[in-house]
Design a protein around this motif. Structure first.
Motif, short mmCIF file in Angstrom:
data_model
loop_
_atom_site.label_atom_id
_atom_site.label_comp_id
_atom_site.label_asym_id
_atom_site.label_seq_id
_atom_site.Cartn_x
_atom_site.Cartn_y
_atom_site.Cartn_z
N GLN A 117 -6.80 11.06 -4.02
CA GLN A 117 -5.63 10.79 -4.86
C GLN A 117 -5.49 9.28 -5.04
OE1 GLN A 117 -2.07 12.90 -3.66
NE2 GLN A 117 -0.76 11.14 -4.09
N SER A 122 0.60 6.38 -7.77
CA SER A 122 1.27 5.72 -8.88
C SER A 122 1.16 4.19 -8.80
CB SER A 122 2.74 6.14 -8.84
OG SER A 122 3.38 5.82 -10.01
N ARG A 123 1.34 3.68 -7.59
CA ARG A 123 1.32 2.22 -7.41
C ARG A 123 -0.05 1.62 -7.64
NH1 ARG A 123 4.44 5.06 -4.75
NH2 ARG A 123 6.61 4.54 -4.30
N ARG A 146 -2.05 19.29 0.39
CA ARG A 146 -1.89 17.85 0.26
C ARG A 146 -1.38 17.28 1.59
NH1 ARG A 146 2.04 14.44 -2.55
NH2 ARG A 146 1.89 13.43 -0.52
N ARG A 184 4.23 12.18 -12.72
CA ARG A 184 5.06 12.17 -11.50
C ARG A 184 6.38 11.43 -11.70
NH1 ARG A 184 6.75 7.55 -10.03
NH2 ARG A 184 6.37 7.70 -7.79
N LYS A 213 -0.31 5.84 3.70
CA LYS A 213 0.87 5.97 2.85
C LYS A 213 1.30 4.63 2.24
CE LYS A 213 2.78 8.97 2.05
NZ LYS A 213 2.43 9.91 0.93
N LYS A 220 -2.50 9.65 -10.47
CA LYS A 220 -1.08 9.75 -10.78
C LYS A 220 -0.68 8.66 -11.78
CE LYS A 220 1.44 11.87 -7.62
NZ LYS A 220 2.26 12.07 -6.40
C1 PEP Z 1 2.56 10.85 -2.86
O1 PEP Z 1 2.05 11.75 -3.55
O2 PEP Z 1 2.82 10.99 -1.66
C2 PEP Z 1 2.94 9.58 -3.51
C3 PEP Z 1 3.12 8.48 -2.80
O3 PEP Z 1 3.10 9.72 -4.83
P1 PEP Z 1 3.27 8.59 -5.98
O4 PEP Z 1 2.04 7.75 -5.91
O5 PEP Z 1 3.39 9.42 -7.20
O6 PEP Z 1 4.54 7.84 -5.65
#
Ligand code: PEP
Ligand code: MN
Length: 283
Positions: free
Chosen positions: A130, A133-134, A74, A185, A79, A155
């Motif tokens: 991926q 979550s947001r 990963r 998560r 980000k 997620k």
């Molecule tokens: C991540 O996996 O780096 C991440 C930002 O996760 P999440 O979306 O679950 O906060």
């Protein structure tokens, strides 16, 4: 018919959308990420840094997690940071580094896509995309993910119910892609001692309601490096098909989520313990 009413004793009546429902498709769906299978008998570990920071950081971390038994690497290139002043990721340069380490190690890579405008770019480099979550409620992005031609790691939204989570997955399946892995998560609760409250009861519940593989992220689920191994082991014992764990070659210096990232040695130790748990539960 789009949904199935599903009565879970004692108090929950779920509307489980049809494509993700185990009632419609009783057999586990196997998600194949460039040859690595989720949803079968094995427990698959994804590991690597929160964010791709540099060639040295990615390569040293990637080689080490592979040696310890991780099957997928990963690393975020784009980000989603709470503050606009925090490190935002290397963008396409980060994707290129992921492509290079993939070539060297043969490990498939998973990386986050945040924007419909980036899905072609990201899915061109990633073995699995991926959705964080947001963005679990970002319906245009879910639709694009359904058409991107790559497996999707979805997620759980930090405020999402199981029903909303499954409905988000349904969007991806509805748009043509059944290669979806669900990832618990942690959710927001009144508790503040951990970053999130890792809802491990979601694992058997999701497996009960859906045929899709379920994995757990104990790093974001706790936000605490020392707690990650405990919850990682508990997640495997609870029936998770895999884990996604943040690991950094120098967590103290990490540009993102160092406080919850395992060192290379800590990760190696955890992998040995996970083997014992997996064996104990017949996986
Ligand atoms: C991540 O996996 O780096 C991440 C930002 O996760 P999440 O979306 O679950 O906060
Ligand atoms: Mn992170």
């Amino acid at each position: 018919m789009d949904t199935i009413s599903c009565n879970i004793p004692i108090n929950a009546e779920f509307t489980v959308p049809s494509r993700v429902s185990r009632k419609i498709n009783p057999e586990n769906t196997i998600v194949n990420v460039s040859g690595v299978e989720f949803g079968g008998p094995g427990v698959v570990i994804i590991a690597g840094p929160c964010a791709v920071e540099s060639e040295e950081q990615l390569f040293e971390t990637g080689r080490a997690v592979k040696k310890s038994g991780a099957r997928i690497l990963r690393g975020g290139a784009f980000k989603p940071r709470s503050s606009p002043y925090s490190f935002q990721g290397l963008g396409e340069e980060g994707l290129k580094l992921l492509g290079e380490i993939r070539k060297e190690t043969g490990m498939p890579v998973v990386t986050e896509v945040m924007d419909t405008r980036q899905i072609e770019l990201v899915s061109g480099y990633a073995d699995m995309v991926q959705i964080g979550s947001r963005n679990m409620h970002n319906y245009p992005l879910l639709k694009e993910a359904g058409m991107c031609g790559k497996p999707v790691l979805l997620k759980r939204g930090m405020m999402a119910t199981i029903e909303e989570f499954l409905l988000a997955a349904e969007y991806i399946l509805h748009h043509g892609n059944d290669q979806v892995i669900l990832c618990e998560r942690g959710i927001r609760t009144f508790e503040t001692s951990t970053r999130n409250t890792l809802d491990l009861s979601a694992v058997p519940m999701l497996k009960h309601l859906s045929h899709l593989p379920v994995i757990v992220d104990p790093s974001h689920g706790t936000g605490l490096r020392w707690m990650v191994p405990f919850m990682a082991k508990a997640a495997v014992a609870a029936g998770a098909d895999g884990l996604i764990i943040e690991v950094h070659y120098n967590p103290e210096k990490a540009l993102c989520d160092g406080h919850q990232s395992l060192s290379l040695d800590e990760f190696a130790g955890l992998m040995t313990d996970l083997d014992k748990i997996a064996l104990a539960i017949g996986r």
